[in-house]
Design an enzyme around this catalytic site. Structure first.
Site, short mmCIF file in Angstrom:
data_model
loop_
_atom_site.label_atom_id
_atom_site.label_comp_id
_atom_site.label_asym_id
_atom_site.label_seq_id
_atom_site.Cartn_x
_atom_site.Cartn_y
_atom_site.Cartn_z
N ARG A 105 42.27 61.63 17.05
CA ARG A 105 42.33 60.44 17.90
C ARG A 105 40.94 59.84 18.05
NH1 ARG A 105 44.79 59.56 23.78
NH2 ARG A 105 43.21 61.06 24.38
N THR A 109 39.15 53.75 20.33
CA THR A 109 40.38 52.97 20.25
C THR A 109 41.59 53.77 20.74
OG1 THR A 109 40.89 53.73 18.03
CG2 THR A 109 39.52 51.76 18.20
N ASP A 201 49.04 73.74 25.67
CA ASP A 201 48.61 73.26 24.36
C ASP A 201 49.19 74.19 23.29
OD1 ASP A 201 45.96 71.55 23.08
OD2 ASP A 201 46.87 73.16 21.90
N ASP A 204 46.61 75.79 20.83
CA ASP A 204 45.82 76.85 21.46
C ASP A 204 46.66 78.10 21.69
OD1 ASP A 204 43.51 75.40 21.52
OD2 ASP A 204 43.69 74.78 23.62
N1 URA Z 1 50.29 68.70 22.71
C1 URA Z 1 50.42 69.95 23.19
O1 URA Z 1 50.05 70.92 22.53
N2 URA Z 1 50.98 70.11 24.40
C2 URA Z 1 51.41 69.08 25.15
O2 URA Z 1 51.93 69.30 26.23
C3 URA Z 1 51.26 67.78 24.63
C4 URA Z 1 50.69 67.61 23.41
#
Ligand code: URA
Length: 210
Positions: A105, A109, A201, A204
């Site tokens: 990302r 922008t 995430d 992760d």
């Molecule tokens: N990406 C992720 O890993 N978790 C989220 O909740 C949103 C995007």
């Protein structure tokens, strides 16, 4: 127009997803559950694959028996979290071709920018399944599917573990022809773009990073 969203409510999927959501679930178990769920979701997303009859001999008789028809399908991992879904799906569909789309990302922008793109040839003749565990805003998934269409893909489905209503709507508007299969449609996105209640995430949690 396709039936846009399928939520796989099978008890095994829902049970495994609950374990994955728990903050106490360690990395190794999270990864194992993701592999198992990916196979159950893959089973659902491939249910309309075409077959053709093949004449075979069983130990008893000759018979016409179905085998998959057409080109090998293409699994496209949206990096990096898509890789967590890929391994299990490849166990189920070992002859599938594999591609990767890398997007980041842009800080200014906020738009997705491509840094890697490598996909199988003849995409236009294959069923293409793009995979990413989390359909959150949908911006990167929409961008990935734009790239796949530019590369010729015509028959595209999207497989994820969790979806937010915002992401589903974004995808539906941008790509109404793309069918989404997910294990759950959660409540909303928080101010940081995380799916709520979600599982945190996904990258992760599956790779043990922070
Ligand atoms: N990406 C992720 O890993 N978790 C989220 O909740 C949103 C995007």
């Amino acid at each position: 127009m396709v039936d846009h969203l399928t939520i796989v409510k099978h008890p095994l999927v829902q049970h495994k997803l609950t374990l994955m959501r728990k903050v106490s679930t360690p990395t190794a178990l999270f990864r194992q559950l993701l592999r198992e769920i990916s196979q159950l979701l893959a089973y659902e997303i491939t249910r309309n694959l075409e077959t053709k009859n093949l004449k075979i001999e069983t130990p008893l008789v000759e018979m016409d028996s179905p085998e998959l028809a057409g080109r090998k399908l293409a699994l496209i991992s949206i990096l990096r979290a898509g890789n967590g879904l890929l391994d299990g799906m490849l166990e189920l569909i070992p002859s599938a071709r594999v591609g990767f789309v890398g997007l980041y990302r842009d800080e200014k922008t906020l738009q997705p920018v491509q840094y890697y793109f490598k996909v199988p040839d003849l995409l236009e003749e294959r069923m293409v399944i793009a995979v990413d565990p989390m359909l959150a805003t949908g911006n990167s998934s929409v961008a990935a599917i734009n790239l796949l269409k530019e590369a010729g893909a015509k028959n595209i489905s999207f497989l994820c573990l969790l979806a937010a209503p915002e992401g589903v709507e974004n995808m539906r508007k941008a790509h109404p022809d793309v069918k989404i299969v997910t294990a759950a449609l959660d409540s909303h996105l928080n101010e940081n773009g995380y799916i709520v209640p979600g599982l945190g995430d996904a990258g992760d949690r599956m790779f043990g990073t922070k």
